[in-house]
Design an enzyme around this catalytic site. Structure first.
Site, PDB file in Angstrom:
ATOM      1  N   ASN A   9       0.996  -0.736   0.123  1.00  0.00           N
ATOM      2  CA  ASN A   9      -0.200   0.009   0.487  1.00  0.00           C
ATOM      3  C   ASN A   9       1.426   1.526   0.091  1.00  0.00           C
ATOM      4  O   ASN A   9       1.410   1.618   0.743  1.00  0.00           O
ATOM      5  CB  ASN A   9      -0.779   0.006   1.598  1.00  0.00           C
ATOM      6  CG  ASN A   9      -1.593   1.320   2.002  1.00  0.00           C
ATOM      7  OD1 ASN A   9      -1.605   2.682   0.512  1.00  0.00           O
ATOM      8  ND2 ASN A   9      -1.643   1.430   2.426  1.00  0.00           N
ATOM      9  N   LYS A  11       0.184   4.390  -0.544  1.00  0.00           N
ATOM     10  CA  LYS A  11      -0.553   5.351   0.323  1.00  0.00           C
ATOM     11  C   LYS A  11       0.027   6.690  -0.582  1.00  0.00           C
ATOM     12  O   LYS A  11      -0.348   6.130  -1.541  1.00  0.00           O
ATOM     13  CB  LYS A  11       0.305   5.963   1.906  1.00  0.00           C
ATOM     14  CG  LYS A  11      -0.356   4.845   2.544  1.00  0.00           C
ATOM     15  CD  LYS A  11      -0.224   4.784   3.855  1.00  0.00           C
ATOM     16  CE  LYS A  11       0.093   3.065   4.723  1.00  0.00           C
ATOM     17  NZ  LYS A  11       0.047   3.166   6.287  1.00  0.00           N
ATOM     18  N   HIS A  94      -9.429   1.386   4.225  1.00  0.00           N
ATOM     19  CA  HIS A  94      -7.927   1.758   4.901  1.00  0.00           C
ATOM     20  C   HIS A  94      -8.458   2.230   6.745  1.00  0.00           C
ATOM     21  O   HIS A  94      -9.169   3.633   6.664  1.00  0.00           O
ATOM     22  CB  HIS A  94      -7.319   2.207   4.462  1.00  0.00           C
ATOM     23  CG  HIS A  94      -5.451   1.926   4.366  1.00  0.00           C
ATOM     24  ND1 HIS A  94      -5.099   2.589   6.096  1.00  0.00           N
ATOM     25  CD2 HIS A  94      -4.987   0.653   4.546  1.00  0.00           C
ATOM     26  CE1 HIS A  94      -4.222   2.564   6.079  1.00  0.00           C
ATOM     27  NE2 HIS A  94      -3.851   1.245   5.354  1.00  0.00           N
ATOM     28  N   GLU A  96      -7.067   4.416   7.086  1.00  0.00           N
ATOM     29  CA  GLU A  96      -6.569   6.031   7.715  1.00  0.00           C
ATOM     30  C   GLU A  96      -7.602   7.020   6.076  1.00  0.00           C
ATOM     31  O   GLU A  96      -8.433   7.648   6.911  1.00  0.00           O
ATOM     32  CB  GLU A  96      -4.895   6.126   6.466  1.00  0.00           C
ATOM     33  CG  GLU A  96      -3.984   6.107   7.501  1.00  0.00           C
ATOM     34  CD  GLU A  96      -3.266   5.633   6.315  1.00  0.00           C
ATOM     35  OE1 GLU A  96      -2.898   5.405   5.490  1.00  0.00           O
ATOM     36  OE2 GLU A  96      -2.202   5.018   7.426  1.00  0.00           O
ATOM     37  N   GLU A 166      -5.721  -4.492  10.335  1.00  0.00           N
ATOM     38  CA  GLU A 166      -4.816  -4.183  10.537  1.00  0.00           C
ATOM     39  C   GLU A 166      -5.441  -3.277  11.662  1.00  0.00           C
ATOM     40  O   GLU A 166      -6.041  -2.490  12.616  1.00  0.00           O
ATOM     41  CB  GLU A 166      -4.517  -3.487   9.703  1.00  0.00           C
ATOM     42  CG  GLU A 166      -4.181  -4.061   8.271  1.00  0.00           C
ATOM     43  CD  GLU A 166      -3.209  -2.736   7.084  1.00  0.00           C
ATOM     44  OE1 GLU A 166      -2.809  -3.312   6.976  1.00  0.00           O
ATOM     45  OE2 GLU A 166      -4.396  -1.821   6.749  1.00  0.00           O
ATOM     46  N   GLY A 172       2.636   2.183  11.678  1.00  0.00           N
ATOM     47  CA  GLY A 172       3.374   3.185  10.699  1.00  0.00           C
ATOM     48  C   GLY A 172       4.005   3.943  11.459  1.00  0.00           C
ATOM     49  O   GLY A 172       4.121   4.791  11.884  1.00  0.00           O
ATOM     50  N   SER A 211       3.367  -2.675  10.262  1.00  0.00           N
ATOM     51  CA  SER A 211       4.686  -2.510  10.458  1.00  0.00           C
ATOM     52  C   SER A 211       5.499  -3.969  10.443  1.00  0.00           C
ATOM     53  O   SER A 211       6.919  -4.223  11.051  1.00  0.00           O
ATOM     54  CB  SER A 211       4.909  -2.408  11.572  1.00  0.00           C
ATOM     55  OG  SER A 211       4.916  -0.625  12.715  1.00  0.00           O
TER      56      SER A 211
END
Ligand code: PEP
Length: 247
Positions: A9, A11, A94, A96, A166, A172, A211
């Site tokens: 991904n 991003k 996702h 985010e 996730e 991250g 991660s």
């Protein structure tokens, strides 16, 4: 047996030039044929990445899509537009997007249905926050996301969906869930799919994301219910991404 799937991904990273450099870097290496490798790239780079991966086993993915085919939805991209670019996978929900763009289980559900109706395989993201985990609510939250996200999805479609577990606190941050905790939640998600779709639970692929790096991929992939990884940071470096595919 479930084919392992490693998806990058990217991003909001990589101009077209940078995207091509990254793909060229990946292409210099032999890639494990037994692993499905996917790159989920920014919309602006899709067309060029599609050309750059021709003749390789790398598959093309997007990071988001609208559920409608066209209309007054300024700034959005439709499934027909992704079809035209031969996009095979699309990340949906996702964290985010849930956090910064107000996506809900309802919009995630609409996107999953639309993706499937247009022959695009959704990579459906679920996961809890640290507060929810510390309050022992992780399973409840994730189950709710799965049940609501999959509402109205037929059993025939299950094989075309990938779930990415996730935990938000691991994305991250450099913090990975322990391989046992990650596996336990993936097994729990599989059980939930079993409650909804019976034996299809054994076919659906469930990735872990948060991660994932070359130094922890092997351990994660050795677990019974982890079928792959959705990878942010480490998918931006050709050498690291290749190491993940060739775990
Ligand atoms: C992600 O973007 O889905 C992700 C897991 O990011 P990272 O690998 O950087 O934690």
């Amino acid at each position: 047996m479930r084919t392992p799937i490693i998806a990058g991904n990217w991003k909001m990273n990589n101009t077209i030039k940078e995207a091509i450099e990254l793909i060229d870097g990946i292409k210099k290496n032999e890639l494990n044929e037994e692993v499905e490798a996917v790159v989920c790239v920014p919309f602006t780079a899709i067309r060029d990445v599609k050309e750059a991966i021709k003749g390789t086993k790398i598959k093309l993915g997007a990071q988001n899509m609208h559920w409608e085919e066209s209309g007054a939805f300024t700034g959005e991209v439709s499934p027909l537009m992704l079809n035209e670019l031969e996009v095979e996978y699309c990340i949906v929900g996702h964290s985010e997007r849930r956090q910064y763009f107000s996506e809900t289980d309802e919009t995630v559900n609409k996107k999953i249905k639309s993706a499937l109706a247009h022959g695009i395989k959704p990579i459906v993201c679920v996961g809890e926050t640290l507060t929810q985990r510390e309050a022992n609510k992780a399973e409840e939250v994730v189950k709710n996301q799965v049940v609501k996200g999959f509402e109205g999805i037929s059993v025939e479609d299950i094989n075309n969906i990938v779930i990415a577990y996730e935990p938000i606190w691991a994305i991250g941050t450099g913090k990975t869930a322990s391989s046992d905790d990650a596996n336990a939640m993936c097994a729990f998600i599989r059980e939930t799919i079993g409650e909804l779709y019976g034996n299809e639970k054994d076919n659906i692929r469930i990735q872990y994301g948060g991660s994932v790096k070359p130094n922890n991929i092997k351990e994660l992939m050795g677990k019974s219910d982890i079928d792959g990884a959705l990878v942010g940071g480490a998918s931006l470096k050709a050498d690291d991404f290749v190491k993940l595919i060739n775990y």
